[in-house]
Design a protein around this motif. Structure first.
Motif, PDB file in Angstrom:
ATOM      1  N   VAL A 236       0.838  -1.205   0.000  1.00 20.70           N
ATOM      2  CA  VAL A 236       0.000   0.000   0.000  1.00 20.70           C
ATOM      3  C   VAL A 236       0.874   1.256   0.000  1.00 20.70           C
ATOM      4  N   SER A 237       1.987   1.233   0.729  1.00 23.80           N
ATOM      5  CA  SER A 237       2.916   2.363   0.717  1.00 23.80           C
ATOM      6  C   SER A 237       3.445   2.616  -0.686  1.00 23.80           C
ATOM      7  N   HIS A 238       3.744   1.532  -1.405  1.00 22.86           N
ATOM      8  CA  HIS A 238       4.228   1.643  -2.783  1.00 22.86           C
ATOM      9  C   HIS A 238       3.176   2.336  -3.664  1.00 22.86           C
ATOM     10  N   LEU A 239       1.918   1.940  -3.500  1.00 25.05           N
ATOM     11  CA  LEU A 239       0.843   2.568  -4.272  1.00 25.05           C
ATOM     12  C   LEU A 239       0.739   4.048  -3.948  1.00 25.05           C
ATOM     13  N   HIS A 240       0.742   4.375  -2.663  1.00 24.22           N
ATOM     14  CA  HIS A 240       0.563   5.764  -2.242  1.00 24.22           C
ATOM     15  C   HIS A 240       1.692   6.658  -2.749  1.00 24.22           C
ATOM     16  N   LYS A 241       2.905   6.139  -2.784  1.00 21.09           N
ATOM     17  CA  LYS A 241       4.028   6.932  -3.289  1.00 21.09           C
ATOM     18  C   LYS A 241       3.866   7.252  -4.766  1.00 21.09           C
ATOM     19  N   ARG A 242       3.059   6.474  -5.455  1.00 23.83           N
ATOM     20  CA  ARG A 242       2.784   6.716  -6.864  1.00 23.83           C
ATOM     21  C   ARG A 242       1.425   7.377  -7.085  1.00 23.83           C
ATOM     22  N   GLY A 243       0.847   7.883  -6.004  1.00 26.05           N
ATOM     23  CA  GLY A 243      -0.407   8.616  -6.117  1.00 26.05           C
ATOM     24  C   GLY A 243      -1.622   7.753  -6.355  1.00 26.05           C
ATOM     25  N   ILE A 244      -1.550   6.482  -5.952  1.00 28.10           N
ATOM     26  CA  ILE A 244      -2.654   5.542  -6.190  1.00 28.10           C
ATOM     27  C   ILE A 244      -3.285   5.137  -4.864  1.00 28.10           C
ATOM     28  N   VAL A 245      -4.605   5.215  -4.789  1.00 28.66           N
ATOM     29  CA  VAL A 245      -5.361   4.747  -3.628  1.00 28.66           C
ATOM     30  C   VAL A 245      -6.130   3.498  -4.054  1.00 28.66           C
ATOM     31  N   HIS A 246      -6.013   2.404  -3.281  1.00 28.12           N
ATOM     32  CA  HIS A 246      -6.649   1.138  -3.664  1.00 28.12           C
ATOM     33  C   HIS A 246      -8.167   1.169  -3.463  1.00 28.12           C
ATOM     34  N   ARG A 247      -8.619   1.535  -2.271  1.00 27.74           N
ATOM     35  CA  ARG A 247     -10.033   1.764  -1.923  1.00 27.74           C
ATOM     36  C   ARG A 247     -10.903   0.514  -1.816  1.00 27.74           C
ATOM     37  N   ASP A 248     -10.324  -0.667  -1.923  1.00 22.28           N
ATOM     38  CA  ASP A 248     -11.134  -1.877  -1.718  1.00 22.28           C
ATOM     39  C   ASP A 248     -10.292  -2.972  -1.082  1.00 22.28           C
ATOM     40  N   LEU A 249      -9.557  -2.603  -0.034  1.00 19.41           N
ATOM     41  CA  LEU A 249      -8.721  -3.569   0.677  1.00 19.41           C
ATOM     42  C   LEU A 249      -9.603  -4.443   1.561  1.00 19.41           C
ATOM     43  N   LYS A 250      -9.519  -5.751   1.373  1.00 23.04           N
ATOM     44  CA  LYS A 250     -10.282  -6.721   2.150  1.00 23.04           C
ATOM     45  C   LYS A 250      -9.686  -8.102   1.886  1.00 23.04           C
ATOM     46  N   PRO A 251      -9.972  -9.103   2.731  1.00 18.38           N
ATOM     47  CA  PRO A 251      -9.324 -10.412   2.576  1.00 18.38           C
ATOM     48  C   PRO A 251      -9.569 -11.067   1.222  1.00 18.38           C
ATOM     49  N   GLU A 252     -10.730 -10.802   0.605  1.00 19.18           N
ATOM     50  CA  GLU A 252     -11.031 -11.401  -0.700  1.00 19.18           C
ATOM     51  C   GLU A 252     -10.142 -10.859  -1.804  1.00 19.18           C
ATOM     52  N   ASN A 253      -9.523  -9.701  -1.577  1.00 19.21           N
ATOM     53  CA  ASN A 253      -8.670  -9.090  -2.593  1.00 19.21           C
ATOM     54  C   ASN A 253      -7.182  -9.261  -2.280  1.00 19.21           C
ATOM     55  N   ILE A 254      -6.880 -10.185  -1.370  1.00 16.80           N
ATOM     56  CA  ILE A 254      -5.488 -10.478  -1.025  1.00 16.80           C
ATOM     57  C   ILE A 254      -5.251 -11.968  -1.229  1.00 16.80           C
ATOM     58  N   ASP A 266      -6.974  -7.018  -7.503  1.00 20.82           N
ATOM     59  CA  ASP A 266      -8.256  -6.366  -7.778  1.00 20.82           C
ATOM     60  C   ASP A 266      -8.187  -4.854  -7.582  1.00 20.82           C
ATOM     61  N   PHE A 267      -7.795  -4.171  -8.637  1.00 22.10           N
ATOM     62  CA  PHE A 267      -7.683  -2.716  -8.633  1.00 22.10           C
ATOM     63  C   PHE A 267      -8.876  -2.055  -9.323  1.00 22.10           C
ATOM     64  N   GLY A 268     -10.012  -2.741  -9.309  1.00 24.80           N
ATOM     65  CA  GLY A 268     -11.198  -2.245 -10.007  1.00 24.80           C
ATOM     66  C   GLY A 268     -11.787  -0.968  -9.451  1.00 24.80           C
ATOM     67  N   LEU A 269     -11.486  -0.621  -8.187  1.00 23.87           N
ATOM     68  CA  LEU A 269     -11.995   0.627  -7.605  1.00 23.87           C
ATOM     69  C   LEU A 269     -10.864   1.608  -7.285  1.00 23.87           C
ATOM     70  N   SER A 270      -9.665   1.291  -7.732  1.00 23.24           N
ATOM     71  CA  SER A 270      -8.509   2.147  -7.433  1.00 23.24           C
ATOM     72  C   SER A 270      -8.571   3.443  -8.232  1.00 23.24           C
ATOM     73  N   LYS A 271      -7.836   4.418  -7.725  1.00 17.07           N
ATOM     74  CA  LYS A 271      -7.851   5.726  -8.376  1.00 17.07           C
ATOM     75  C   LYS A 271      -6.531   6.437  -8.127  1.00 17.07           C
ATOM     76  N   GLU A 272      -6.107   7.217  -9.118  1.00 18.14           N
ATOM     77  CA  GLU A 272      -4.937   8.068  -8.962  1.00 18.14           C
ATOM     78  C   GLU A 272      -5.389   9.415  -8.410  1.00 18.14           C
ATOM     79  N   ILE A 273      -4.861   9.779  -7.245  1.00 21.89           N
ATOM     80  CA  ILE A 273      -5.269  11.018  -6.564  1.00 21.89           C
ATOM     81  C   ILE A 273      -4.014  11.804  -6.193  1.00 21.89           C
ATOM     82  N   ASP A 274      -3.983  13.088  -6.532  1.00 20.06           N
ATOM     83  CA  ASP A 274      -2.866  13.948  -6.133  1.00 20.06           C
ATOM     84  C   ASP A 274      -2.834  14.095  -4.619  1.00 20.06           C
TER      85      ASP A 274
END
Length: 449
Positions: A236-254, A266-274
């Motif tokens: 998740v830290s790696h995503l955030h450093k690239r401006g990406i928020v996952h937004r659907d973290l749960k056991p089914e997606n790990i 499963d990045f179906g709800l992810s978004k790039e946010i400044d």
């Protein structure tokens, strides 16, 4: 009445368009042989795939946990892997036989590519199902890439995506997967489309998903949960450093690989946010949604750290901290109720859970300028060597029971017992929604120079 000159003009336009289309092989086992592949017609992807279309409203909140696509995840990509490249019909030079050559980093890398489509993969079985389609275990035909040719194929129906206003999210998922490379994050191999469907090809991880093992064990020990949470925090830290928020973290997606490491998918709800921006979308799975999302206050990366806290609590206790059968009452509990911490948990993990599950995002652990490093430095992770963890040198004590690269014993039989068919789907009337979707990951064994 149409004049002769008008007829000639219309005929030339039609011929020009037909010349750009290709028909998949009739030997396709996927039931889509009637579809055209539009990958050669589409232009390159936009640089800001996360920008919302003015004609599309935000997607509805996902209230059912069964929506998740469970199956695709990567093998670890070594640090020497070549960077991803987007390959589209208008990129590089195309030869008459359909294969092309694309210049890599400032012309240093060249990757030969050919046309890719559903007919290049033989379906073995179903390993997941979601709101837009299915995930299949597949074998790549005529494989010569140096691997075993086993992949997970995520198939999504365009018509359903358009009706549910998820076009931007499906495009963002594909774009985000081409931009991230991390030992605990899914890696995309190919993406392509037919008239009616979108396809993502990802490495198959045969250990099953975290929810499957948590359900079997009931709960994890703190030592077991510590490794999973640390790997997740790293991802998740790696995503955030690239401006990406996952937004659907749960056991089914790990997911879990055969060595017991977790993989985020499963990045179906992810978004790039400044860093300075906030999103107002009401999306996610209710049990894991941060209070600021439910209150429509706008959210950013802090919402992911709340979800990590919920995940950790669920791993240690067997259930989420806030539950209720009624959705409105569940939302009220998340917004208003205090979290109850079981006395059998250590004071260190109590401290971490309190920090992650702060209802006010500005006070939440990970909110500061150091982001995920603030979480990594928490005393509960004192025994974690982060450098070794991020090179996969820390070995989890639990390893799933796996028999072969195509083993699906760790996936629920409600999916694996399904008929392995990629059934035909209706074609949407408008085809401009998914331009630039085609992608081929470069071969990591090709030399550059």
């Amino acid at each position: 009445m149409v004049s002769t000159s008008q007829k000639k003009t219309l005929q030339s336009i039609l011929v020009g368009k037909l010349n750009k289309l290709s028909i998949p092989p009739s030997t396709s086992t996927l039931g889509e042989s009637e579809d055209f592949d539009f990958s050669e017609v589409f232009g390159p992807p936009t640089s800001h795939a996360s920008s919302s279309s003015q004609f599309l409203r935000d997607p509805d909140t996902i209230h059912s946990r069964s929506h998740s696509f469970v199956g695709p995840s990567p093998r670890f990509a070594t640090p020497t892997s070549l960077p991803f490249q987007a390959i589209d019909g208008e990129s590089g030079s195309q030869s008459s036989d359909g294969e092309g050559e694309v210049d890599g980093d400032k012309g240093k890398e060249k990757v030969e590519i050919g046309k890719m489509g559903p007919g290049d993969f033989a379906i073995l079985r179903v390993i997941g199902q979601g709101a837009f389609g299915k995930v299949f275990l597949v074998r790549k035909k005529d494989n010569s890439g140096g691997d075993d040719g086993i992949f997970a194929m995520k198939v999504m129906r365009k018509e359903t995506i358009i009706k549910k206003n998820h076009v931007d999210y499906m495009k963002a998922e594909r774009d985000i997967l081409t931009k991230v490379e991390h030992p605990y994050i899914v890696q995309l191999r190919y993406s392509f489309q037919t008239k009616s469907k979108l396809y993502l090809i990802l490495d198959f991880i045969n250990g099953g998903h975290l929810f499957f093992h948590l359900y079997r064990q009931g709960m994890f020990s703190e030592d077991q949960a510590r490794v999973y949470t640390a790997e997740l925090v790293s991802a998740v830290s790696h995503l955030h450093k690239r401006g990406i928020v996952h937004r659907d973290l749960k056991p089914e997606n790990i997911l879990m690989d055969s060595d017991g490491h977790v993989m985020l998918t499963d990045f179906g709800l992810s978004k790039e946010i400044d860093e300075s921006s906030r999103s107002n979308s009401m999306c996610g799975t209710t049990e894991y949604m941060a209070p600021e999302i439910l209150l429509s206050k706008g959210h950013n990366k802090d919402a992911d750290w709340w979800s990590v806290g919920i995940l950790l609590y669920e791993m240690l206790t067997g259930q989420a901290p806030f539950t209720h059968a009624n959705r409105q009452k569940l939302q009220q509990r998340i917004i208003q109720e205090k979290m109850k911490l079981p006395p059998y948990l250590s004071s260190e993990v109590h401290s971490l859970l309190k920090g992650l599950l702060q209802k006010e995002p500005s006070r939440r652990l990970g909110n500061g300028p150091s982001g995920g490093d603030e979480i990594k430095n928490h005393k509960w992770f004192r025994s974690i060597n982060w450098k070794k963890l991020e090179t996969r040198e820390l070995q989890p004590k639990f390893k799933p029971d796996v028999n072969g690269s195509d083993c699906t014993a760790n996936f629920d039989q409600c999916w694996t017992a399904m008929p392995p068919d990629d059934s035909p789907a209706s074609t949407p009337t408008a085809g401009e929604h998914f331009q630039g979707y085609t992608y081929v990951a470069p071969n990591p064994w090709l030399s550059s120079g």
